[in-house]
Design a protein around this motif. Structure first.
Motif, PDB file in Angstrom:
ATOM      1  N   GLY A  69       0.408  -0.761   0.056  1.00  0.00           N
ATOM      2  CA  GLY A  69      -0.376  -0.171   0.245  1.00  0.00           C
ATOM      3  C   GLY A  69       0.991   1.600  -0.271  1.00  0.00           C
ATOM      4  N   ARG A  75       3.885   1.996  -0.914  1.00  0.00           N
ATOM      5  CA  ARG A  75       4.703   1.891  -2.363  1.00  0.00           C
ATOM      6  C   ARG A  75       3.473   1.533  -3.518  1.00  0.00           C
ATOM      7  NH1 ARG A  75       9.243  -2.328  -1.983  1.00  0.00           N
ATOM      8  NH2 ARG A  75      10.837  -0.997  -0.584  1.00  0.00           N
ATOM      9  N   GLY A  76       2.517   1.810  -3.864  1.00  0.00           N
ATOM     10  CA  GLY A  76       1.297   2.333  -4.196  1.00  0.00           C
ATOM     11  C   GLY A  76       1.477   0.725  -4.980  1.00  0.00           C
ATOM     12  N   ARG A  77       1.891   0.153  -4.894  1.00  0.00           N
ATOM     13  CA  ARG A  77       1.689  -1.515  -5.353  1.00  0.00           C
ATOM     14  C   ARG A  77       0.458  -2.287  -5.244  1.00  0.00           C
ATOM     15  NH1 ARG A  77       6.790  -3.415  -7.582  1.00  0.00           N
ATOM     16  NH2 ARG A  77       5.308  -4.247  -8.754  1.00  0.00           N
ATOM     17  N   PRO A 136      -3.001  -3.813  -6.143  1.00  0.00           N
ATOM     18  CA  PRO A 136      -4.145  -3.411  -6.819  1.00  0.00           C
ATOM     19  C   PRO A 136      -5.140  -3.217  -6.297  1.00  0.00           C
ATOM     20  CG  PRO A 136      -3.634  -5.689  -6.224  1.00  0.00           C
ATOM     21  CD  PRO A 136      -2.198  -5.580  -5.991  1.00  0.00           C
ATOM     22  N   ARG A 137      -5.935  -2.587  -7.253  1.00  0.00           N
ATOM     23  CA  ARG A 137      -7.281  -2.063  -6.556  1.00  0.00           C
ATOM     24  C   ARG A 137      -8.308  -3.944  -6.596  1.00  0.00           C
ATOM     25  NH1 ARG A 137     -11.917   1.425  -9.885  1.00  0.00           N
ATOM     26  NH2 ARG A 137     -10.397   0.578 -11.059  1.00  0.00           N
ATOM     27  N   THR A 179     -13.186   4.187  -2.183  1.00  0.00           N
ATOM     28  CA  THR A 179     -11.996   4.187  -2.364  1.00  0.00           C
ATOM     29  C   THR A 179     -12.308   2.484  -3.638  1.00  0.00           C
ATOM     30  OG1 THR A 179     -11.872   2.171  -1.232  1.00  0.00           O
ATOM     31  CG2 THR A 179     -10.498   4.330  -0.538  1.00  0.00           C
ATOM     32  N   ASP A 226      -8.627   3.605  -9.569  1.00  0.00           N
ATOM     33  CA  ASP A 226      -7.838   2.748  -9.248  1.00  0.00           C
ATOM     34  C   ASP A 226      -6.987   4.264  -8.406  1.00  0.00           C
ATOM     35  OD1 ASP A 226      -7.885   1.346 -10.232  1.00  0.00           O
ATOM     36  OD2 ASP A 226      -6.541   1.697 -12.505  1.00  0.00           O
ATOM     37  N   ALA A 273      -5.100   3.659  -4.415  1.00  0.00           N
ATOM     38  CA  ALA A 273      -4.321   3.906  -4.263  1.00  0.00           C
ATOM     39  C   ALA A 273      -3.897   4.627  -3.061  1.00  0.00           C
ATOM     40  CB  ALA A 273      -2.932   4.494  -4.829  1.00  0.00           C
ATOM     41  N   ASN A 301      -4.918   3.664   0.581  1.00  0.00           N
ATOM     42  CA  ASN A 301      -4.029   2.752   1.466  1.00  0.00           C
ATOM     43  C   ASN A 301      -2.284   3.121   1.751  1.00  0.00           C
ATOM     44  OD1 ASN A 301      -4.978  -0.429   1.430  1.00  0.00           O
ATOM     45  ND2 ASN A 301      -5.966   0.621  -0.651  1.00  0.00           N
ATOM     46  N   ARG A 302      -2.078   4.268   1.416  1.00  0.00           N
ATOM     47  CA  ARG A 302      -0.718   4.751   1.148  1.00  0.00           C
ATOM     48  C   ARG A 302      -0.670   5.361   2.117  1.00  0.00           C
ATOM     49  NH1 ARG A 302       0.278   7.527  -3.378  1.00  0.00           N
ATOM     50  NH2 ARG A 302       0.979   5.492  -4.332  1.00  0.00           N
TER      51      ARG A 302
END
Length: 76
Positions: free
Chosen positions: A25, A27-29, A31-32, A43, A47, A51, A54-55
């Motif tokens: 989360g 790192r933005g990696r 996936p939705r 959310t 996308d 992101a 979760n960040r």
């Protein structure tokens, strides 16, 4: 009663899972999806929103993972 080793394993596995979700989360990696991460109507709408949420949530999720790992270590 549940054997202590089973509790240790559950705490450690839960802690590791939470830490992985937190790192992904952050790192933005991540996936939705409908299973892990912050999943609200807002959310899941895009996308970018998923992101960002979760960040922001990575720190408390990571802290929960660390607490679970610590609990497993104390029980071991």
């Amino acid at each position: 009663p549940v054997p202590r080793l089973v509790l240790v394993a559950l705490f450690v596995l839960a802690g590791l899972a939470l830490l992985v979700v937190a790192v992904l989360g952050l790192r933005g990696r991540l996936p939705r999806n409908r299973w892990i991460g912050v999943r609200t109507a807002e959310t899941l709408a895009s996308d970018a929103a998923f992101a960002l949420a979760n960040r922001v949530a990575a720190a408390p999720i990571g802290a929960a993972g660390a607490v679970a790992l610590g609990g497993g270590a104390v029980l071991a």
